[in-house]
Scaffold this motif. Sequence first.
Motif, PDB file in Angstrom:
ATOM      1  N   GLY A 255       0.819  -1.327   0.083  1.00 17.81           N
ATOM      2  CA  GLY A 255       0.201  -0.057  -0.546  1.00 17.81           C
ATOM      3  C   GLY A 255       0.404   1.431   0.123  1.00 17.81           C
ATOM      4  O   GLY A 255       1.642   0.823  -0.353  1.00 17.81           O
ATOM      5  N   THR A 256       0.506   1.969   0.996  1.00 19.69           N
ATOM      6  CA  THR A 256       0.791   3.482   0.710  1.00 19.69           C
ATOM      7  C   THR A 256       2.570   3.499   1.101  1.00 19.69           C
ATOM      8  O   THR A 256       3.370   3.134   1.945  1.00 19.69           O
ATOM      9  CB  THR A 256       0.739   4.393   1.667  1.00 19.69           C
ATOM     10  OG1 THR A 256      -0.934   4.342   1.843  1.00 19.69           O
ATOM     11  CG2 THR A 256       0.899   5.549   1.785  1.00 19.69           C
ATOM     12  N   PRO A 257       3.280   4.594   0.539  1.00 21.41           N
ATOM     13  CA  PRO A 257       4.336   3.616  -0.574  1.00 21.41           C
ATOM     14  C   PRO A 257       5.208   4.550   1.136  1.00 21.41           C
ATOM     15  O   PRO A 257       6.266   3.862   1.363  1.00 21.41           O
ATOM     16  CB  PRO A 257       4.873   4.666  -1.428  1.00 21.41           C
ATOM     17  CG  PRO A 257       3.956   4.586  -2.644  1.00 21.41           C
ATOM     18  CD  PRO A 257       2.795   4.649  -1.732  1.00 21.41           C
ATOM     19  N   THR A 258       5.280   5.549   2.056  1.00 18.10           N
ATOM     20  CA  THR A 258       5.722   5.779   2.736  1.00 18.10           C
ATOM     21  C   THR A 258       5.551   5.560   4.004  1.00 18.10           C
ATOM     22  O   THR A 258       6.536   5.400   4.908  1.00 18.10           O
ATOM     23  CB  THR A 258       5.125   7.448   3.430  1.00 18.10           C
ATOM     24  OG1 THR A 258       4.331   8.335   2.587  1.00 18.10           O
ATOM     25  CG2 THR A 258       5.676   8.192   4.043  1.00 18.10           C
ATOM     26  N   ALA A 259       4.658   4.997   4.068  1.00 16.90           N
ATOM     27  CA  ALA A 259       3.896   3.491   5.295  1.00 16.90           C
ATOM     28  C   ALA A 259       5.068   2.392   5.038  1.00 16.90           C
ATOM     29  O   ALA A 259       5.408   1.607   5.685  1.00 16.90           O
ATOM     30  CB  ALA A 259       2.325   3.183   5.519  1.00 16.90           C
ATOM     31  N   VAL A 260       5.164   1.902   3.570  1.00 13.57           N
ATOM     32  CA  VAL A 260       5.240   0.949   3.379  1.00 13.57           C
ATOM     33  C   VAL A 260       7.189   1.050   4.058  1.00 13.57           C
ATOM     34  O   VAL A 260       7.783   0.472   4.437  1.00 13.57           O
ATOM     35  CB  VAL A 260       5.520  -0.004   2.061  1.00 13.57           C
ATOM     36  CG1 VAL A 260       6.387  -0.711   1.688  1.00 13.57           C
ATOM     37  CG2 VAL A 260       3.883  -0.230   2.102  1.00 13.57           C
ATOM     38  N   SER A 261       7.530   2.305   3.584  1.00 18.02           N
ATOM     39  CA  SER A 261       8.454   1.905   3.426  1.00 18.02           C
ATOM     40  C   SER A 261       9.758   2.383   4.905  1.00 18.02           C
ATOM     41  O   SER A 261      10.753   1.867   5.336  1.00 18.02           O
ATOM     42  CB  SER A 261       9.291   3.578   2.898  1.00 18.02           C
ATOM     43  OG  SER A 261       9.969   4.782   2.853  1.00 18.02           O
ATOM     44  N   ALA A 262       8.377   2.990   5.203  1.00 14.54           N
ATOM     45  CA  ALA A 262       8.845   3.319   7.219  1.00 14.54           C
ATOM     46  C   ALA A 262       9.201   1.882   7.855  1.00 14.54           C
ATOM     47  O   ALA A 262      10.198   1.602   8.660  1.00 14.54           O
ATOM     48  CB  ALA A 262       7.519   3.921   7.881  1.00 14.54           C
ATOM     49  N   VAL A 263       8.426   0.862   7.189  1.00 14.88           N
ATOM     50  CA  VAL A 263       8.482  -0.156   8.257  1.00 14.88           C
ATOM     51  C   VAL A 263       9.798  -1.082   7.546  1.00 14.88           C
ATOM     52  O   VAL A 263      10.525  -1.175   8.117  1.00 14.88           O
ATOM     53  CB  VAL A 263       7.218  -1.811   7.490  1.00 14.88           C
ATOM     54  CG1 VAL A 263       7.251  -2.959   7.535  1.00 14.88           C
ATOM     55  CG2 VAL A 263       6.224  -1.397   8.087  1.00 14.88           C
ATOM     56  N   LYS A 264       9.931  -0.554   6.289  1.00 19.42           N
ATOM     57  CA  LYS A 264      11.857  -1.357   5.919  1.00 19.42           C
ATOM     58  C   LYS A 264      12.137  -0.862   6.687  1.00 19.42           C
ATOM     59  O   LYS A 264      13.357  -1.176   6.640  1.00 19.42           O
ATOM     60  CB  LYS A 264      11.596  -0.963   3.731  1.00 19.42           C
ATOM     61  CG  LYS A 264      10.419  -2.260   3.264  1.00 19.42           C
ATOM     62  CD  LYS A 264      11.315  -2.053   1.804  1.00 19.42           C
ATOM     63  CE  LYS A 264       9.954  -1.894   0.564  1.00 19.42           C
ATOM     64  NZ  LYS A 264      10.311  -1.595  -0.832  1.00 19.42           N
ATOM     65  N   THR A 265      12.049   0.183   7.146  1.00 20.89           N
ATOM     66  CA  THR A 265      13.406   1.637   7.183  1.00 20.89           C
ATOM     67  C   THR A 265      13.265   0.375   8.518  1.00 20.89           C
ATOM     68  O   THR A 265      14.539   0.086   9.294  1.00 20.89           O
ATOM     69  CB  THR A 265      13.094   2.446   7.932  1.00 20.89           C
ATOM     70  OG1 THR A 265      13.005   2.973   6.261  1.00 20.89           O
ATOM     71  CG2 THR A 265      14.228   3.601   8.274  1.00 20.89           C
ATOM     72  N   VAL A 266      12.434  -0.076   9.388  1.00 16.75           N
ATOM     73  CA  VAL A 266      12.952  -0.430  10.888  1.00 16.75           C
ATOM     74  C   VAL A 266      13.487  -1.585  10.164  1.00 16.75           C
ATOM     75  O   VAL A 266      14.059  -2.282  11.031  1.00 16.75           O
ATOM     76  CB  VAL A 266      10.856  -0.842  11.994  1.00 16.75           C
ATOM     77  CG1 VAL A 266      11.687  -1.106  12.856  1.00 16.75           C
ATOM     78  CG2 VAL A 266      11.012   0.975  11.887  1.00 16.75           C
ATOM     79  N   LYS A 267      12.691  -2.770   9.439  1.00 17.74           N
ATOM     80  CA  LYS A 267      13.790  -4.233   9.103  1.00 17.74           C
ATOM     81  C   LYS A 267      14.982  -3.988   8.956  1.00 17.74           C
ATOM     82  O   LYS A 267      15.091  -4.663   9.641  1.00 17.74           O
ATOM     83  CB  LYS A 267      12.410  -4.552   7.941  1.00 17.74           C
ATOM     84  CG  LYS A 267      11.675  -5.203   8.720  1.00 17.74           C
ATOM     85  CD  LYS A 267      10.746  -5.456   7.730  1.00 17.74           C
ATOM     86  CE  LYS A 267      11.205  -7.060   6.611  1.00 17.74           C
ATOM     87  NZ  LYS A 267      11.444  -8.065   7.400  1.00 17.74           N
ATOM     88  N   ASP A 268      14.653  -2.443   8.229  1.00 18.10           N
ATOM     89  CA  ASP A 268      17.221  -2.535   8.040  1.00 18.10           C
ATOM     90  C   ASP A 268      17.431  -2.517   9.697  1.00 18.10           C
ATOM     91  O   ASP A 268      18.236  -3.361   9.648  1.00 18.10           O
ATOM     92  CB  ASP A 268      16.938  -0.912   6.979  1.00 18.10           C
ATOM     93  CG  ASP A 268      16.763  -1.850   5.813  1.00 18.10           C
ATOM     94  OD1 ASP A 268      15.948  -2.759   5.144  1.00 18.10           O
ATOM     95  OD2 ASP A 268      16.212  -0.924   5.612  1.00 18.10           O
ATOM     96  N   ASN A 269      16.659  -2.296  10.792  1.00 22.66           N
ATOM     97  CA  ASN A 269      17.515  -1.388  11.851  1.00 22.66           C
ATOM     98  C   ASN A 269      17.115  -2.636  12.071  1.00 22.66           C
ATOM     99  O   ASN A 269      18.511  -2.274  13.461  1.00 22.66           O
ATOM    100  CB  ASN A 269      17.619  -0.088  12.509  1.00 22.66           C
ATOM    101  CG  ASN A 269      17.612   0.737  11.453  1.00 22.66           C
ATOM    102  OD1 ASN A 269      18.850   1.230  11.821  1.00 22.66           O
ATOM    103  ND2 ASN A 269      16.622   1.515  10.532  1.00 22.66           N
ATOM    104  N   VAL A 270      16.400  -3.679  12.264  1.00 20.69           N
ATOM    105  CA  VAL A 270      15.978  -4.721  13.873  1.00 20.69           C
ATOM    106  C   VAL A 270      16.402  -5.447  13.385  1.00 20.69           C
ATOM    107  O   VAL A 270      16.857  -6.709  13.731  1.00 20.69           O
ATOM    108  CB  VAL A 270      14.743  -4.139  13.749  1.00 20.69           C
ATOM    109  CG1 VAL A 270      14.480  -5.269  15.104  1.00 20.69           C
ATOM    110  CG2 VAL A 270      14.305  -2.784  14.701  1.00 20.69           C
ATOM    111  N   ASP A 271      15.894  -6.278  11.932  1.00 17.71           N
ATOM    112  CA  ASP A 271      15.427  -8.095  11.754  1.00 17.71           C
ATOM    113  C   ASP A 271      16.365  -7.865   9.887  1.00 17.71           C
ATOM    114  O   ASP A 271      16.855  -6.701   9.467  1.00 17.71           O
ATOM    115  CB  ASP A 271      14.606  -8.974  11.574  1.00 17.71           C
ATOM    116  CG  ASP A 271      13.780  -8.081  10.217  1.00 17.71           C
ATOM    117  OD1 ASP A 271      14.444  -8.094   9.095  1.00 17.71           O
ATOM    118  OD2 ASP A 271      12.493  -7.059  10.394  1.00 17.71           O
ATOM    119  N   ASN A 272      16.851  -9.324   9.976  1.00 15.46           N
ATOM    120  CA  ASN A 272      18.273  -8.675   8.636  1.00 15.46           C
ATOM    121  C   ASN A 272      17.250 -10.008   7.428  1.00 15.46           C
ATOM    122  O   ASN A 272      17.751 -10.419   6.849  1.00 15.46           O
ATOM    123  CB  ASN A 272      19.393  -9.999   9.026  1.00 15.46           C
ATOM    124  CG  ASN A 272      20.644  -8.788   9.938  1.00 15.46           C
ATOM    125  OD1 ASN A 272      20.473  -7.655   9.494  1.00 15.46           O
ATOM    126  ND2 ASN A 272      21.620  -9.087  10.702  1.00 15.46           N
ATOM    127  N   GLY A 273      15.665  -9.394   7.672  1.00 19.33           N
ATOM    128  CA  GLY A 273      15.737 -10.316   6.433  1.00 19.33           C
ATOM    129  C   GLY A 273      15.563 -12.239   6.687  1.00 19.33           C
ATOM    130  O   GLY A 273      15.618 -12.493   7.553  1.00 19.33           O
TER     131      GLY A 273
END
Length: 391
Positions: A255-273
């Motif tokens: 959905g909304t790119p801003t929100a999707v990218s917020a999730v991605k940023t948290v993931k980049d900093n917290v989990d490794n995929g």
Amino acid sequence: MITIAERLQKLPPYLFVDLRQKIQAAKARGVDVISLGIGDPDIPTPDPVVDTLVQAIQNPEDPDRHRYGCDIPVEDFPQAVLDFYQRRYGVPLSDDQVATTLGSKDAIVKLALGILNPGDIGIAASPGYPTYNIGHVCASATTYYAPLLRENDFYVDFDAIPDEIKRLAKVLWINYPNNPTTATADLDFFERAVEFGRQNSILIAHDNAYSENTYDGYRSPSILQVDGAAEVAVEFFSLSKAFNMTGWRLGFVVGTPTAVSAVKTVKDNVDNGSLRALQFAGAKALSIADEVTPAINAVYQKRRDMVVDSLTAGGWAVERPKATMYIWAPVPDRFNGSSRAFATALLEEVGVVVTPGLGYGQWSEGYCRISLTYPDEVIKEAISRIRDFAR
Ligand SMILES: *Cc1c(COP(=O)(O)O)cnc(C)c1O
């Protein structure tokens, strides 16, 4: 002295932890306990999905198979998501509208961390999945509960949300087909939700965990089918309930790119995929959805009918849901609407576990949830005990 954070103290006792403890205690007293309490599919993951995982993890041609999934992601998975949304809902998505997640529970908290500031408000439909509030608490935000009432078909009443809340809220969580009420939503409701989000600059976060668990020919829509939804809405999809993959930890948010990218940023900093083999297997699952879901749903539909027919014949009238793997039943009259009293008595007297509605918030008091994710024989035995008890 080591102490724990205030945020942990603010979390209500996690519903199923409490339930597990009660079950242990009853077993220790010698009660023969059978549980219809938890929504965790007993049916195995489809073979082609398991085979894909095994082949991918054993593939000597892929030198990256053991590596971090975030650094060397599998393009097949987001591509399978785009294909699935196009085929299933007629919704075209672009690459920046998709993030792979470690399941929805994890991603719900990550979205909260990615979009909320301390003191912000998040609106959670109630009864609902406890994780929406847990995400708010982790982000030092506050939850406003929007009641889902039977007289409103378990829809959010947008007009009843106070102006002050509309001004301060950043996100609204909804979930249809709904756990625990089993309510479903039509596109008209999703249109109103999107309009509410647009007017108040509130992100509409739709938890679509049960979209594939539907019966009697019913097909559940996506909020992204609404025109302009991608500007104010995200949808969480999980492979857990759709493909019997709860332990695998795989899903996605779109959905909304801003929100999707917020999730991605948290993931980049917290989990490794996610493990690469898991991503290949997930892509396989999405690509064979049309072939595998009818068989899975046939099992639940049969169990649903067994439970509803048997309880209704025994004098306890419960509704026949057209989606989810639950029965949402009003507690029998003699318990005066107390779901805890009913669930406790049922466990103590006949050893059957159901989930008391109260665990899903004050608006679900008076109900209990019966889960269909147990083998037919277990359900049959539990239902015959419940019938004798509820009579
Ligand atoms: C089961 C469930 C989920 C979580 O699924 P995972 O992807 O396994 O984390 C999310 N929302 C609701 C309403 C659920 O019932």
